[in-house]
Scaffold this motif. Sequence first.
Motif, PDB file in Angstrom:
ATOM      1  N   LYS A   1      19.469  32.972  53.279  1.00  0.00           N
ATOM      2  CA  LYS A   1      20.580  33.100  54.220  1.00  0.00           C
ATOM      3  C   LYS A   1      21.369  34.358  53.893  1.00  0.00           C
ATOM      4  CE  LYS A   1      21.116  28.077  54.643  1.00  0.00           C
ATOM      5  NZ  LYS A   1      22.054  26.931  54.424  1.00  0.00           N
TER       6      LYS A   1
ATOM      7  N   CYS B   1      24.580  36.177  53.167  1.00  0.00           N
ATOM      8  CA  CYS B   1      25.821  35.659  52.596  1.00  0.00           C
ATOM      9  C   CYS B   1      26.771  36.800  52.247  1.00  0.00           C
ATOM     10  CB  CYS B   1      25.551  34.826  51.344  1.00  0.00           C
ATOM     11  SG  CYS B   1      24.548  33.361  51.627  1.00  0.00           S
TER      12      CYS B   1
ATOM     13  N   VAL C   1      28.309  31.722  53.737  1.00  0.00           N
ATOM     14  CA  VAL C   1      27.113  31.876  54.565  1.00  0.00           C
ATOM     15  C   VAL C   1      27.527  32.406  55.937  1.00  0.00           C
ATOM     16  CG1 VAL C   1      25.162  30.701  55.613  1.00  0.00           C
ATOM     17  CG2 VAL C   1      25.933  30.032  53.342  1.00  0.00           C
TER      18      VAL C   1
ATOM     19  N   ASP D   1      26.983  32.430  59.308  1.00  0.00           N
ATOM     20  CA  ASP D   1      26.289  31.682  60.350  1.00  0.00           C
ATOM     21  C   ASP D   1      26.999  31.863  61.683  1.00  0.00           C
ATOM     22  OD1 ASP D   1      28.596  30.305  59.859  1.00  0.00           O
ATOM     23  OD2 ASP D   1      27.632  28.507  59.059  1.00  0.00           O
ATOM     24  N   LYS D   2      26.697  31.001  62.623  1.00  0.00           N
ATOM     25  CA  LYS D   2      27.267  31.132  63.963  1.00  0.00           C
ATOM     26  C   LYS D   2      28.776  30.948  63.973  1.00  0.00           C
ATOM     27  CE  LYS D   2      23.062  29.636  66.335  1.00  0.00           C
ATOM     28  NZ  LYS D   2      22.466  28.644  67.268  1.00  0.00           N
TER      29      LYS D   2
ATOM     30  N   TYR E   1      29.333  37.194  62.004  1.00  0.00           N
ATOM     31  CA  TYR E   1      28.003  36.829  62.496  1.00  0.00           C
ATOM     32  C   TYR E   1      27.327  37.981  63.241  1.00  0.00           C
ATOM     33  CZ  TYR E   1      24.403  33.920  64.710  1.00  0.00           C
ATOM     34  OH  TYR E   1      23.205  33.389  65.124  1.00  0.00           O
TER      35      TYR E   1
ATOM     36  N   ALA F   1      23.462  38.872  61.171  1.00  0.00           N
ATOM     37  CA  ALA F   1      22.929  37.519  61.022  1.00  0.00           C
ATOM     38  C   ALA F   1      22.504  36.941  62.359  1.00  0.00           C
ATOM     39  CB  ALA F   1      23.984  36.631  60.367  1.00  0.00           C
TER      40      ALA F   1
ATOM     41  N   ASP G   1      18.785  35.337  63.129  1.00  0.00           N
ATOM     42  CA  ASP G   1      18.536  34.013  63.694  1.00  0.00           C
ATOM     43  C   ASP G   1      17.674  34.098  64.940  1.00  0.00           C
ATOM     44  OD1 ASP G   1      20.043  32.982  61.679  1.00  0.00           O
ATOM     45  OD2 ASP G   1      21.870  32.754  62.875  1.00  0.00           O
TER      46      ASP G   1
END
Length: 392
Positions: free
Chosen positions: A195, A197, A260, A262-263, A268, A345, A349
Amino acid sequence: MLARERIIPEDFIPTRLAEDVSQPKFRAKQRKARFVAKNGTCNVAQTNIQEQGRFLQDVFTTLVDFKWLYTLIIFTMSYLCSWLLFGMIWWLIAFAHGDLDQNSDSFVPCVTSIHSFSSAFLFSIEVQVTIGFGGRMITEECPAAILCLIVQNIVGLVINAIMLGCIFMKTAQAHRRAETLIFSKHAVIAIRDSKLCFMLRVGDLRKSMIISATIKMQVVRKTTTLEGEVVPLNQIDIEMENPVGTNAVFLVSPLIISHVIDKKSPLYEISASDLHHEDLEVVVILEGVVETTGITTQARTSYLAEEILWGQRFVPVVSEEEGRYSVDYSKFGNTVKVATPSCSAKNLDQDGSLLKVKLHDPLTQKDLVRKRTNASIRFKQRLCQPVTIIKD
């Protein structure tokens, strides 16, 4: 030389020190001001305050917030003014009773041995500092003198409680303990557990621990709402990766705090090339209770876009020596380059989900080869390329 001889693994060669990092290749966007300084002070000036009287309603906190010079001046002037005020009152009592002009042995004054304002001032100091008098002492001749004695002692006790309490609070302020809580000068972005980070390192130099330590992170940036409203300092909370499920940390040794991307993360859609042009600031707040005093302390720092290193990770600082763990703080801010995609990120994804769908798509072999070729071309055209590490 050590890397060539395979004495030290190449992945752990410190290519750059976090405390002494050269300027990035990309010139960052000029920032008007910093919201939180590296030492934790907030760069906010309060101006045009109409209700100044609110500060007088909380006199004790106002005195504690003053600088030491102003506090010492107020401390000295509070005693001098009270001594002068009651010295004048004692002189007026003696003058009204005729103590200054009487030399007869049969005359009983309100206060003995008061012949001028200087002697009245000395008597005022004796009353407020101690009750054990010397040559000057009060008699039962004047009820006003007895009342003045009671009032001055009460006023003296109040001044002692306020000023000594203020001095104690200033010397035992919680931010003094925060001086030994350190953060890495730079933060890093790299792949961790598959991931992307955002990571930083925090440590405690003292052996006495911070109880119930919690860490919070916020992204401060200028945003515009859907209605067109400009928010100059929009504070967005970002979550941290913690198996416990809370922000609590056991700060017995330096820790790497990870977020992390993420969304739900405000980082992001930011790639390596976009990072150096972003006008953002990541604020980190560590809060806990001092073990020795029980006072809550808070340490703060922040990271601008140019202080975030893409494709780096921190080197280990904890090692086991002679049956115990040793922490080498000389490597606290050291980082090494690691292979990290330069895209955001979000793109990671999307590409990952695209490849997963292709693997499970029931197509013919010819269509599958064609689609894989097109997908490979599109993938190469993206910015999502791993960073190439040049080895000596």
